[in-house]
Design a protein around this motif. Structure first.
Motif, mmCIF file in Angstrom:
data_model
loop_
_atom_site.group_PDB
_atom_site.id
_atom_site.type_symbol
_atom_site.label_atom_id
_atom_site.label_comp_id
_atom_site.label_asym_id
_atom_site.label_seq_id
_atom_site.Cartn_x
_atom_site.Cartn_y
_atom_site.Cartn_z
ATOM 1 N N ASP A 77 0.821 -1.212 0.000
ATOM 2 C CA ASP A 77 0.000 0.000 0.000
ATOM 3 C C ASP A 77 0.858 1.267 0.000
ATOM 4 O O ASP A 77 0.545 2.251 -0.684
ATOM 5 C CB ASP A 77 -0.926 -0.002 1.220
ATOM 6 C CG ASP A 77 -2.022 -1.057 1.112
ATOM 7 O OD1 ASP A 77 -2.253 -1.548 -0.019
ATOM 8 O OD2 ASP A 77 -2.625 -1.393 2.154
ATOM 9 N N CYS A 78 1.958 1.257 0.775
ATOM 10 C CA CYS A 78 2.844 2.432 0.813
ATOM 11 C C CYS A 78 3.464 2.689 -0.553
ATOM 12 O O CYS A 78 3.563 3.838 -1.005
ATOM 13 C CB CYS A 78 3.940 2.230 1.852
ATOM 14 S SG CYS A 78 3.415 2.476 3.555
ATOM 15 N N GLU A 92 0.827 4.067 -2.949
ATOM 16 C CA GLU A 92 0.472 5.446 -2.640
ATOM 17 C C GLU A 92 1.542 6.433 -3.102
ATOM 18 O O GLU A 92 1.241 7.568 -3.477
ATOM 19 C CB GLU A 92 0.260 5.595 -1.127
ATOM 20 C CG GLU A 92 -0.216 6.984 -0.711
ATOM 21 C CD GLU A 92 -0.450 7.085 0.788
ATOM 22 O OE1 GLU A 92 -0.705 8.211 1.274
ATOM 23 O OE2 GLU A 92 -0.368 6.028 1.472
ATOM 24 N N HIS A 93 2.786 5.981 -3.091
ATOM 25 C CA HIS A 93 3.893 6.876 -3.456
ATOM 26 C C HIS A 93 4.687 6.270 -4.619
ATOM 27 O O HIS A 93 5.904 6.290 -4.618
ATOM 28 C CB HIS A 93 4.809 7.088 -2.247
ATOM 29 C CG HIS A 93 4.105 7.597 -1.028
ATOM 30 N ND1 HIS A 93 3.655 8.892 -0.916
ATOM 31 C CD2 HIS A 93 3.757 6.959 0.129
ATOM 32 C CE1 HIS A 93 3.070 9.051 0.274
ATOM 33 N NE2 HIS A 93 3.120 7.900 0.927
#
Length: 584
Positions: free
Chosen positions: A213-214, A217-218
């Motif tokens: 997910d991190c 997101e980035h």
């Protein structure tokens, strides 16, 4: 190690990656992790690829941070110094085996020689991206993952043995054993693949979903993604150092620019070169030396204008795999060593189409030639030459390498008087004999008159073997002959070596110190255990012999000049007989 900025490389026809890195000491007072990467320019981007490495020191050791820093720094430096003719696996295996041997040796020399958990030990993972292939190398419990199509797949297995609840120990790590066992695998890569390299301080406290997910997101800022994952692991209770590296493959080379896998034998040996010939971006000036094993030429680099020396293998040995391995190893050794007293190899700046080595040009003469011009050098000059050679040998020994073929023809003296070791064809690198049967089974490669006697007994060499060779050279400069004459080359058994007798320097008219023979006799003793420990100690003894040697009286005539002793004895005996007959 400080995190690097997001990096992109290359044109559309090249391998392009994006990078994000983050490292944090966490709740510990010192960060024992170390990480790094190298994205070279062409031609090495195509021939060697992109290298990423991560090491994790063990908490039980106070010097483990040195081990992890050394492992990463040596890998990134030495890998790109290996021959373009070696495969990625061959290059990395040799580099890591040499590093492992060095780390293990430091522990064995230190106060924790019997407790490896407190020595120079670390876990290590490396990733080499070359064209369309990912090469993975792993030892310990750092991890490499691949993120593809939203799925995070572990690519390495932890080398950790669990002996009870919450209790475990590393079964494999860099520096823990003299021989290295390392996992290797090669995987085809696709554009969009993302690789994660993480220490246990991260992956034990950040689950796969959180990391995915991190990153999602980035996705356009992998540096920030790495920071968010490390922060999340720390917030989840991580009590260890935390390091994470993210590497995304943005594009791959075109099919026609596929891997330049110049494995041994695929690069052809060059033909015999002639003056004024153009060869791989060099202009040949003239031949310098030719032998049954190699050809050496003076050349000019057409791009830089620098004068260089090109060494090519013998065409007669182009099908000898063991010889070609040693030829390739020689240039790698020269690239690894940084000493003013060791020949420096030139870093390649363009693709090579043949098998050869390039080094700096030394304007001067070999020590063998110098000795012809200076048959009776003064002691101070000899001391200066020996001290320079000793410093050159020290550069080998610090990297756990033995030269094994030190002789006057392999030493150059330039116009400034600087002495350089120039030939590494017989050099042995610690740790490589276990992975290369050809090196382990090598015959004696040194020159008989200068090779340490233990080699003739089939015993492995040590630093003291190089001391022997240096001492023979020092003796020859002073006496104009060898300390054991031709006897050493014929002494192939322990009994024969025990019968060898050192010939004193003699030459009373030169007024050499009486203790000098004691120093030289010790340095070139047939028994390695009776020699000086290292070349520096021998060089120091040539100036400062110690009280035991200074306190000794004059060397008996029988040792100085046995022939003269027996001539005088026979004359005295004959005179006695004449006197007795006269009285009768």
């Amino acid at each position: 190690m400080a995190a690097a900025e997001n990096l992109r490389t290359g044109r559309k026809s090249q391998l392009q990656v994006s990078i994000g890195q983050c490292s944090d000491a966490g709740r510990k007072p010192r960060n024992q992790d170390f990480h790094g990467l190298c994205i070279p320019h062409e031609p090495q981007l195509s021939s060697k690829g992109i290298a990423i490495a991560l090491a994790d020191g063990i908490s039980s050791s106070d010097v483990s941070h040195i081990a992890s820093e050394t492992a990463v720094a040596a890998f990134l430096s030495d890998y790109f110094s290996t021959s373009e003719a070696w495969s990625v696996k061959t290059s990395v295996t040799r580099v890591l085996s040499a590093t492992n041997a060095w780390l293990h040796a430091q522990t064995r020399r230190g106060q924790h020689r019997y407790d490896m958990d407190r020595g120079y030990v670390c876990t290590f993972s490396a990733l080499v991206l070359k064209s369309t292939t990912a090469h993975l190398f792993h030892v310990g419990d750092t991890r490499i993952y691949r993120l593809r199509d939203g799925s995070l797949e572990p690519l390495t297995r932890d080398h950790r043995v669990w002996v009870g609840e919450g209790k475990s120990y590393l079964s494999h790590a860099l520096g823990i054993q003299p021989q290295l066992e390392i996992d290797y695998q090669a995987l085809a890569i696709e554009s969009g693949d993302l690789f994660l390299l993480a220490t246990d301080g991260v992956y034990e406290f950040a689950d796969a979903r959180f990391m995915i997910d991190c990153i999602a997101e980035h996705i356009d800022d992998l540096q920030l993604a790495a920071q968010r994952i490390v922060d999340g692991a720390l917030a989840n209770g991580s009590d260890d150092n935390l390091t994470l590296q993210l590497v995304r493959v943005d594009s791959l080379p075109r099919a026609e620019a596929d891997e330049l896998q110049h494995k041994l034998g695929e690069l052809p040996c060059p033909p015999i070169l002639e003056a004024r010939m153009r060869f791989d971006g060099y202009r040949i000036v003239r031949p310098l030396h030719a032998s049954a094993r190699s050809h050496v030429y003076l050349a000019t680099d057409e791009d830089s204008g620098a004068t260089v020396v090109i060494k090519t293998p013998s065409l007669d040995l182009q099908h000898d795999a063991a010889y070609l391995e040693r030829f390739l190893m020689e240039e790698w050794i020269a690239r690894r060593i940084d000493s003013p007293h060791v020949l420096k190899a030139c870093t390649p700046t363009r693709k090579r189409n043949f098998l050869y080595g390039v080094s700096e040009f030394i304007e001067g003469q070999t020590l063998a030639q110098w000795m012809i011009d200076h048959p009776r050098p003064d002691l101070e000059t000899v001391r200066g030459i020996v001290e320079q050679i000793a410093r050159g040998l020290r550069a080998f020994h610090r990297l756990e390498m033995l030269h094994q073929d030190l002789r006057p023809a392999n030493l150059m003296i330039d116009a400034t008087g600087t002495v350089k070791i120039i030939d590494f064809g017989a050099t042995r690198v610690a740790g490589l004999q276990e992975i290369d049967s050809r090196q382990a089974d090598d015959p004696i490669l040194g020159t008989a008159q200068y090779s340490a006697p233990e080699y003739w007994l089939g015993e492995p060499g040590t630093v003291r073997s190089d001391v022997f060779s240096l001492a023979v050279i020092a003796y020859q400069m002073l006496a104009g002959r060898l300390p054991y004459g031709a006897g050493m080359a014929r002494a192939r058994t322990r009994a024969a070596q025990a019968r060898l007798r050192y010939a004193p320097l003699g030459q009373p008219e030169r007024k050499l110190p009486l203790w000098l023979d004691d120093v030289l006799r010790k340095a070139c003793h047939p028994d390695p255990l009776k020699r000086y420990d290292d070349p520096d100690e021998f060089a120091h003894a040539l100036r400062h012999p110690g009280r035991s040697m200074l306190g000794r009286g004059r060397v008996p005539l029988l040792e100085q000049n046995p022939l003269l002793f027996w001539q005088i004895s026979c004359a005295a005996l004959a005179l006695t007989v004449v006197i007795l007959l006269a009285r009768g």
